[in-house]
Design a protein around this motif. Sequence first.
Motif, PDB file in Angstrom:
ATOM      1  N   GLN A 104      23.811 -49.948 -20.818  1.00 44.72           N
ATOM      2  CA  GLN A 104      22.941 -50.912 -19.557  1.00 44.72           C
ATOM      3  C   GLN A 104      21.340 -50.581 -20.404  1.00 44.72           C
ATOM      4  N   ASN A 105      21.116 -49.470 -21.536  1.00 44.71           N
ATOM      5  CA  ASN A 105      19.825 -50.311 -21.844  1.00 44.71           C
ATOM      6  C   ASN A 105      19.847 -50.781 -23.499  1.00 44.71           C
ATOM      7  N   ALA A 106      21.607 -50.987 -23.886  1.00 45.11           N
ATOM      8  CA  ALA A 106      21.551 -52.371 -24.802  1.00 45.11           C
ATOM      9  C   ALA A 106      21.067 -53.703 -24.072  1.00 45.11           C
ATOM     10  N   VAL A 107      21.207 -53.722 -22.900  1.00 42.19           N
ATOM     11  CA  VAL A 107      20.671 -55.219 -22.350  1.00 42.19           C
ATOM     12  C   VAL A 107      19.577 -55.183 -22.185  1.00 42.19           C
ATOM     13  N   THR A 108      18.835 -54.257 -21.947  1.00 40.74           N
ATOM     14  CA  THR A 108      17.135 -54.204 -21.560  1.00 40.74           C
ATOM     15  C   THR A 108      16.897 -54.057 -23.130  1.00 40.74           C
ATOM     16  N   MET A 109      17.154 -53.513 -23.901  1.00 41.41           N
ATOM     17  CA  MET A 109      17.014 -54.084 -25.153  1.00 41.41           C
ATOM     18  C   MET A 109      16.775 -54.880 -26.083  1.00 41.41           C
ATOM     19  N   SER A 110      17.531 -55.668 -25.400  1.00 39.42           N
ATOM     20  CA  SER A 110      18.263 -57.478 -26.246  1.00 39.42           C
ATOM     21  C   SER A 110      17.258 -58.450 -25.854  1.00 39.42           C
ATOM     22  N   VAL A 177      27.552 -33.358  -9.671  1.00 37.57           N
ATOM     23  CA  VAL A 177      27.444 -35.419 -10.200  1.00 37.57           C
ATOM     24  C   VAL A 177      26.098 -35.358 -11.259  1.00 37.57           C
ATOM     25  N   THR A 178      26.783 -36.413 -11.807  1.00 35.01           N
ATOM     26  CA  THR A 178      25.679 -36.644 -13.093  1.00 35.01           C
ATOM     27  C   THR A 178      24.520 -37.770 -12.299  1.00 35.01           C
ATOM     28  N   PRO A 179      23.564 -37.307 -12.778  1.00 32.93           N
ATOM     29  CA  PRO A 179      21.543 -37.878 -12.770  1.00 32.93           C
ATOM     30  C   PRO A 179      21.549 -38.919 -13.820  1.00 32.93           C
ATOM     31  N   PHE A 180      20.920 -40.212 -13.372  1.00 36.04           N
ATOM     32  CA  PHE A 180      20.213 -40.878 -14.368  1.00 36.04           C
ATOM     33  C   PHE A 180      19.150 -39.520 -15.732  1.00 36.04           C
ATOM     34  N   ALA A 181      19.523 -39.532 -16.828  1.00 30.86           N
ATOM     35  CA  ALA A 181      18.464 -38.816 -17.521  1.00 30.86           C
ATOM     36  C   ALA A 181      17.999 -39.746 -18.034  1.00 30.86           C
ATOM     37  N   ALA A 182      16.493 -39.955 -18.798  1.00 35.82           N
ATOM     38  CA  ALA A 182      15.563 -40.608 -19.091  1.00 35.82           C
ATOM     39  C   ALA A 182      16.603 -40.739 -21.259  1.00 35.82           C
ATOM     40  N   THR A 183      16.875 -41.989 -21.643  1.00 41.99           N
ATOM     41  CA  THR A 183      17.425 -41.367 -22.655  1.00 41.99           C
ATOM     42  C   THR A 183      16.762 -42.145 -23.935  1.00 41.99           C
ATOM     43  N   THR A 184      15.709 -42.926 -23.548  1.00 46.37           N
ATOM     44  CA  THR A 184      15.176 -43.591 -24.403  1.00 46.37           C
ATOM     45  C   THR A 184      13.551 -42.867 -24.189  1.00 46.37           C
ATOM     46  N   PRO A 185      12.859 -43.422 -25.091  1.00 47.59           N
ATOM     47  CA  PRO A 185      11.766 -43.714 -24.561  1.00 47.59           C
ATOM     48  C   PRO A 185      11.194 -44.816 -23.333  1.00 47.59           C
ATOM     49  N   GLY A 186      10.277 -44.543 -22.623  1.00 43.53           N
ATOM     50  CA  GLY A 186      10.162 -44.505 -21.257  1.00 43.53           C
ATOM     51  C   GLY A 186      11.121 -44.826 -20.136  1.00 43.53           C
ATOM     52  N   ALA A 187      12.715 -44.370 -20.277  1.00 39.95           N
ATOM     53  CA  ALA A 187      13.704 -45.044 -19.753  1.00 39.95           C
ATOM     54  C   ALA A 187      13.236 -45.162 -18.324  1.00 39.95           C
TER      55      ALA A 187
END
Length: 199
Positions: A104-110, A177-187
């Motif tokens: 999903q982050n790849a979509v955001t970046m594109s 359960v696994t939460p979402f975590a910020a994996t990129t700056p500003g995520a």
Amino acid sequence: MPSLRSLTAPLASVVLVASLSGCGINSVPTAEETVKARWADVQNDYQRRADLIPNLVATVKAAGAQEKDILVQVTQARAAANQVQVSGEQLTDPAKVQQFERAQNAVTMSLQRLQEAYPELKSQGNYTTLMSQLEGTENRIAIARRDYNEAVQQYNTRIRTFPDAIGARIFYGAKPVTPFAATTPGADRAPTVHFGNAS
């Protein structure tokens, strides 16, 4: 006159039921279902974004934009993200959740690269409408992720604290359960969708 045994049997049953209800028999699955429902909201908002992308790409192409490389990147990122699915049962697998998040982050970046490449398109009605919808969707995604993380925190706390931890472990074999975590700056924040420099 009823015997002592006949009176204590129902009382023992009530005490047993009360004890079990205090051990997460109902609260653990309820909390787990809340997590799954919040995850479905996250997936729904990401799907809404994926559904808007083909219209955005078509609008950019119709405007005569020649930079095909970025359009290909957006289309490929969307296709790759649609391939990564995580069910409610897989939310205990951090690798699966991270794979979903990376896609999903790849979509955001594109999409951000697309925004930067075509500042002149911001004056076109269809483009502006689509970008407004995408911006709203990004905000909905941020809210859905926050709500999911709150549900995860409540569930993970419940299965680790007394008395629910007893039922969680014995009856359900519950795992965190696994939460979402910020994996990129500003995520941790919804990206700001701007096209071109502000006038």
